[in-house]
Design an enzyme around this catalytic site. Sequence first.
Site: not given
Ligand code: GLN
Length: 200
Positions: A47, A78, A135, A174, A176
Amino acid sequence: MRVGVLALQGDVSEHRAALADLGVDAAPVRSVAELAAVDAIVLPGGESTAIAHLLVTSGLLGPLEARLRAGMPALGTCAGLVLLASSIADGRDGQPALGLLDVTVVRNGYGRQIASFESSTELAGGVRVPTVFIRAPRITEAGDDVEVLATIDVGDGVHPVLVRQGPVLGASFHPELTADRTVHALFLDVASASHAALSN
Ligand code: GLN
């Protein structure tokens, strides 16, 4: 070359396991001293607002930014891509955009219905890489210095999902979380070439 994984929040152990598959024992980076001990760094998924907050409270934000600006190779996946972007279209107030990748990202930019999905993309040379989007940030603009290494078409246009600017790589997905190690191997290649150039 010593490789680290920023270990404040997110899928740190998955990145360390991916690098271990390639014979690299990556160190967790939680402090300024641990940052000083590595030559290249992975910014994991998780996040981005939480990681950004912890970067501030740990005192790592300034030193990390300085190392990256000085040419430290990095891979952001991400949330890590969000941190490396030059512009976050819908970032929280004060959310830092480190600006190592000249891209605009929209957080959670693949919409609610397809907020998490699996697909695959093709790199130059025809290598197919499986992609997991959770996301995920959507890259909506990329500057001239950004090399687009892979794209995805989810029906409303073609968007970059893997980009490179100098020694910095960013992925919307991802790598990973799959068994495919193409992206980590690419990062190690880019990182060792630029580490060798920096040390000469
Ligand atoms: N939506 C998340 C963000 O803004 C990222 C999501 C993720 O790393 N899977 O940090």
